[in-house]
Design an enzyme around this catalytic site. Structure first.
Site, PDB file in Angstrom:
ATOM      1  N   HIS A   1       2.051   7.613   7.815  1.00  0.00           N
ATOM      2  CA  HIS A   1       1.320   6.553   7.101  1.00  0.00           C
ATOM      3  C   HIS A   1       1.759   5.157   7.577  1.00  0.00           C
ATOM      4  CE1 HIS A   1      -0.108   9.532   4.209  1.00  0.00           C
ATOM      5  NE2 HIS A   1       1.107   9.797   3.784  1.00  0.00           N
TER       6      HIS A   1
HETATM    7  O1  RIB Z   1       0.625   6.678   0.311  1.00  0.00           O
HETATM    8  C1  RIB Z   1       1.578   6.516   1.339  1.00  0.00           C
HETATM    9  C2  RIB Z   1       2.329   5.231   1.161  1.00  0.00           C
HETATM   10  O2  RIB Z   1       3.038   5.254  -0.074  1.00  0.00           O
HETATM   11  C3  RIB Z   1       3.417   5.036   2.235  1.00  0.00           C
HETATM   12  O3  RIB Z   1       3.627   3.666   2.419  1.00  0.00           O
HETATM   13  C4  RIB Z   1       4.623   5.661   1.606  1.00  0.00           C
HETATM   14  O4  RIB Z   1       5.841   5.132   2.125  1.00  0.00           O
HETATM   15  C5  RIB Z   1       4.454   5.242   0.171  1.00  0.00           C
HETATM   16  O5  RIB Z   1       4.948   3.905   0.058  1.00  0.00           O
END
Ligand code: RIB
Ligand code: CA
Length: 324
Positions: free
Chosen positions: A253
């Protein structure tokens, strides 16, 4: 060749850690500051983890780390320890070295005395139009900076946000992604602000799966500290991804948001009018993007959001930079 100056706002977080390693291993970026925010873990843990990552990287001149918001703007703090471990970095705090001591002792680096908002606004004011923000956690700090001094904040070049999902499919609820769900009020204020924003949502990040085999192939013949750290923090992430999602790898992500700051062509961006639901019983935290096809773009603030990704090229890029 440091041609893009950035502030990274983060809630480390395993994928945040991977994103920070990518950022510091990429000559295209100059990281001016790290600001921390409550998200995956409480602020104190997120700040400790950011300092821990800097120590693992052993940078000659680490950037300042400034503490941000310990609470969302309106809601109660949320955490994701079930994903990121009790310590937020895959429970590396319990690991020991050959001598039986802690493999990752508490960091000796400290945060600066100024707050995240103060540091963000002073950097943006000093270099109008030259600095972008890469937001990897809930948008609390970004919203507070925006509202604290709109004129100074308007000097930001762009805000690249890991969050939301244009297709409305969440990872915390049916419709909400974690960063937007943790602080929907902050997300809404930033999304509606008219600031130049690129949203890198679950639509694309869930297609960038790092597999255990790919990571093992990149670390097999290495004995360096960064390779050991990436292996150590990733093992829980792989386990949770398989158990909770049945995935054969962990989604990159936050690294993808950093990747877009380096090379926009990893994703395809489209413009949408958008907002974030802050009240809905079923939909709080949902990114509501107007995807209706119409002759003219309707009035109102728009965002750019990623709708496609070159997954394999990005994953290979990430491995080549994080583990050169
Ligand atoms: O949904 C994924 C996000 O939420 C990423 O940034 C993970 O680190 C959490 O912060
Ligand atoms: Ca994050």
């Amino acid at each position: 060749m440091q041609d893009r100056r950035v502030i990274i706002d983060t809630d480390p977080g395993i994928d945040d850690a991977l994103a920070l390693i990518l950022a510091f291993n990429s000559p295209e970026l100059k990281v001016e500051a790290i600001t921390t925010v409550s998200g995956n873990v409480p602020l104190e843990d997120a700040t400790r983890n950011a300092l821990q990552i800097l120590e693992v990287l052993d940078l000659p001149e680490p950037p300042p780390v400034a503490c941000g918001a310990a609470w969302p703007i309106v809601r109660e703090p949320l955490a994701a320890r079930h994903v990121h471990g009790e310590d937020g970095l895959g429970d590396i705090a319990v690991l020991t070295n050959a001598g039986g001591g802690p493999r990752y002792p508490r960091p000796t680096l400290s945060p600066v005395g100024t707050s995240a908002v103060e540091l963000i606004l002073s950097l943006l004011s000093e270099s109008p139009g030259e600095i972008s923000i890469i937001a990897l956690g809930p948008l609390t700090n970004i919203a507070l900076a925006l509202e604290s001094n709109p004129a100074a904040f308007s000097q930001v070049q762009e805000v690249i946000v890991m969050g939301g999902a244009v297709n409305g499919i969440g990872n915390v609820t049916e419709t909400a992604e974690f960063n937007f769900y943790a602080d929907p009020d902050a997300a809404s204020r930033v999304i509606r602000s008219g600031t130049p924003i690129a949203v890198i949502g679950l639509d694309v990040t869930t297609r960038t799966l790092l597999t255990p085999a790919a990571l093992e192939a990149s670390t097999r013949d290495r004995r360096d500290r960064v390779a050991e750290f990436i292996t150590d923090v990733s093992s829980k992430y792989f386990e949770v991804s398989l158990q909770r999602r049945g995935l054969s790898g962990c989604p990159l992500h936050d690294p993808l948001a950093v990747g877009v700051a380096i090379d926009r062509s990893f994703v395809t961006l489209e413009s949408f009018r958008a907002d974030v639901e802050t009240e809905g019983h079923l939909t709080a935290g949902m990114l509501v993007a107007d995807r209706r096809k119409r002759a003219a773009q309707p009035a109102g603030p728009t965002i750019r959001a990623a709708v496609d990704v070159q997954s394999e090229r990005f994953i290979n890029f990430f491995l080549s930079r994080a583990l050169p």
